[in-house]
Design a protein around this motif. Sequence first.
Motif, PDB file in Angstrom:
ATOM      1  N   PHE A 319       0.866  -1.178   0.000  1.00 26.62           N
ATOM      2  CA  PHE A 319       0.000   0.000   0.000  1.00 26.62           C
ATOM      3  C   PHE A 319       0.901   1.226   0.000  1.00 26.62           C
ATOM      4  CE2 PHE A 319      -2.262   3.480   2.053  1.00 26.62           C
ATOM      5  CZ  PHE A 319      -3.417   3.504   1.287  1.00 26.62           C
ATOM      6  N   GLY A 320       0.849   2.010  -1.071  1.00 32.02           N
ATOM      7  CA  GLY A 320       1.717   3.173  -1.221  1.00 32.02           C
ATOM      8  C   GLY A 320       1.171   4.377  -0.496  1.00 32.02           C
ATOM      9  N   GLY A 321       1.505   4.511   0.767  1.00 25.26           N
ATOM     10  CA  GLY A 321       1.079   5.671   1.529  1.00 25.26           C
ATOM     11  C   GLY A 321       2.271   6.585   1.756  1.00 25.26           C
ATOM     12  N   ILE A 322       3.159   6.167   2.640  1.00 21.92           N
ATOM     13  CA  ILE A 322       4.382   6.940   2.878  1.00 21.92           C
ATOM     14  C   ILE A 322       5.254   6.921   1.624  1.00 21.92           C
ATOM     15  CG2 ILE A 322       6.477   7.063   4.285  1.00 21.92           C
ATOM     16  CD1 ILE A 322       4.898   5.750   6.556  1.00 21.92           C
ATOM     17  N   MET A 323       5.331   5.738   1.000  1.00 24.29           N
ATOM     18  CA  MET A 323       6.140   5.577  -0.213  1.00 24.29           C
ATOM     19  C   MET A 323       5.209   5.430  -1.416  1.00 24.29           C
ATOM     20  SD  MET A 323       9.259   5.458  -1.326  1.00 24.29           S
ATOM     21  CE  MET A 323      10.173   5.166   0.174  1.00 24.29           C
ATOM     22  N   ARG A 324       5.435   6.199  -2.507  1.00 23.50           N
ATOM     23  CA  ARG A 324       4.572   6.157  -3.683  1.00 23.50           C
ATOM     24  C   ARG A 324       4.693   4.826  -4.415  1.00 23.50           C
ATOM     25  NH1 ARG A 324       7.562  10.711  -5.212  1.00 23.50           N
ATOM     26  NH2 ARG A 324       7.957   9.669  -7.208  1.00 23.50           N
ATOM     27  N   CYS A 325       3.604   4.409  -5.072  1.00 20.84           N
ATOM     28  CA  CYS A 325       3.571   3.121  -5.770  1.00 20.84           C
ATOM     29  C   CYS A 325       4.586   3.049  -6.915  1.00 20.84           C
ATOM     30  CB  CYS A 325       2.165   2.849  -6.311  1.00 20.84           C
ATOM     31  SG  CYS A 325       0.967   2.436  -5.022  1.00 20.84           S
ATOM     32  N   GLY A 351      -2.709   2.719  -3.702  1.00 19.70           N
ATOM     33  CA  GLY A 351      -2.291   3.938  -3.029  1.00 19.70           C
ATOM     34  C   GLY A 351      -1.828   5.017  -3.995  1.00 19.70           C
ATOM     35  N   THR A 352      -0.953   5.890  -3.542  1.00 18.88           N
ATOM     36  CA  THR A 352      -0.486   7.041  -4.316  1.00 18.88           C
ATOM     37  C   THR A 352       0.252   6.607  -5.584  1.00 18.88           C
ATOM     38  OG1 THR A 352      -0.192   8.234  -2.232  1.00 18.88           O
ATOM     39  CG2 THR A 352       0.863   9.175  -4.190  1.00 18.88           C
ATOM     40  N   ASN A 353      -0.153   7.184  -6.733  1.00 18.70           N
ATOM     41  CA  ASN A 353       0.458   6.868  -8.040  1.00 18.70           C
ATOM     42  C   ASN A 353       0.338   5.386  -8.403  1.00 18.70           C
ATOM     43  OD1 ASN A 353       1.154   9.535  -8.237  1.00 18.70           O
ATOM     44  ND2 ASN A 353       3.366   9.231  -8.194  1.00 18.70           N
ATOM     45  N   VAL A 354      -0.784   4.771  -8.023  1.00 14.08           N
ATOM     46  CA  VAL A 354      -0.936   3.333  -8.254  1.00 14.08           C
ATOM     47  C   VAL A 354      -0.959   2.993  -9.742  1.00 14.08           C
ATOM     48  CG1 VAL A 354      -3.467   3.420  -8.086  1.00 14.08           C
ATOM     49  CG2 VAL A 354      -2.267   1.274  -7.678  1.00 14.08           C
TER      50      VAL A 354
END
Length: 387
Positions: A319-325, A351-354
Amino acid sequence: MNLHEFQSKQLLQQYAIPVPHGQLATSVANAVGAANNIPGSAWVVKAQIHAGGRGKAGGVKLVKSIAEVEAAASALLGKTLVTYQNAPDGQIVQQLLVEETLDIRRELYLSMLVDRSLERIVVIASAAGGMDIEEIAQHHPEQILQEVCDPFNGLVDYQARNLAFGLGLANEQIAPFAKLLKGLYQLFCDNDLSLLEINPLVITASGALVALDCKISVDDNALYRHKALAEQRDWSQDDAKEAVAHAAGLNYIALNGNIGCMVNGAGLAMATMDLIKLHGGAPANFLDVGGGATAQTVTKAFKIILADANVKAILVNIFGGIMRCDIIAEGIIAAVREVGIQIPVVVRLEGTNVELGRQMLRDSGLSIISAAGLTDAAQQAVAATKV
């Protein structure tokens, strides 16, 4: 973190808990020398491994001559001892504890542990001590006594006396038992233990109470407060992959399945393993790479997973929260190329930039299976092991 028996007894002695006179041996010559230093004509030679059931597995030998000490040490040192607690692989015996024998009249069971549901330390005791305590607990639970300790008052005198009466101790043994029990409670709290087990606690012919065997586990989360204890950790007794993961700052626990798991977050890792089981698979490990996983971290994680010959597929659930996908995808691609993975790799990103991360996986030209969701990922990972 588990301590060896000899380490546990050294800790007991610091709190004035009686233990048999013994000496550590790392060679046959050491064992013979230890026996010569311990008065008496009979000794006990005990394999030092992090597993219970040593007696039934032949890891505890009563010897009655120096020649028998030498033979017992030769038979145990360097050998793999398999017990019901460490089967099927067992653990290598690298150290022995040579102890005096005692004139034993009774064997009792005594332990302290943290009851998570009660959020209290619980003292457990039984008059049926010895090697078969597990069977007693299963078939005769009425023989198991317990006292729950208040976090403010601790173990109080009346609780110690209750246990002494329940164990059927003689009047002259009640005060020494209460003193021993309160010493154990202080040891437990001072050292942030998660388990302290004495099995058996014996009563000798003279009426003395002696901790004949002891098992201690320290809460890993508190080791930063106990540097001396942390330095006693014997990594040779742990799974080699777990030792490597610890050095790399990864949370890894080896299991018996064939689907390697790489997840960021302990809760998500547990959910991932549950879904694998739900869909007919078996996880090979718990592995939490943390919220700030980098390409280097992912590469190390892949190498650790692949060190398990039983792994037939890998499920990466990030899951890209702290670290982007997209950063995670970049790390996965780099790791797969560097390690040269030959088994199926199923990746679920969210998550982010999935979308960017998924596109990078598709364009990598590698045999990476991109999953649409967690259920889909678990199903594809299970299916990959059956091809």
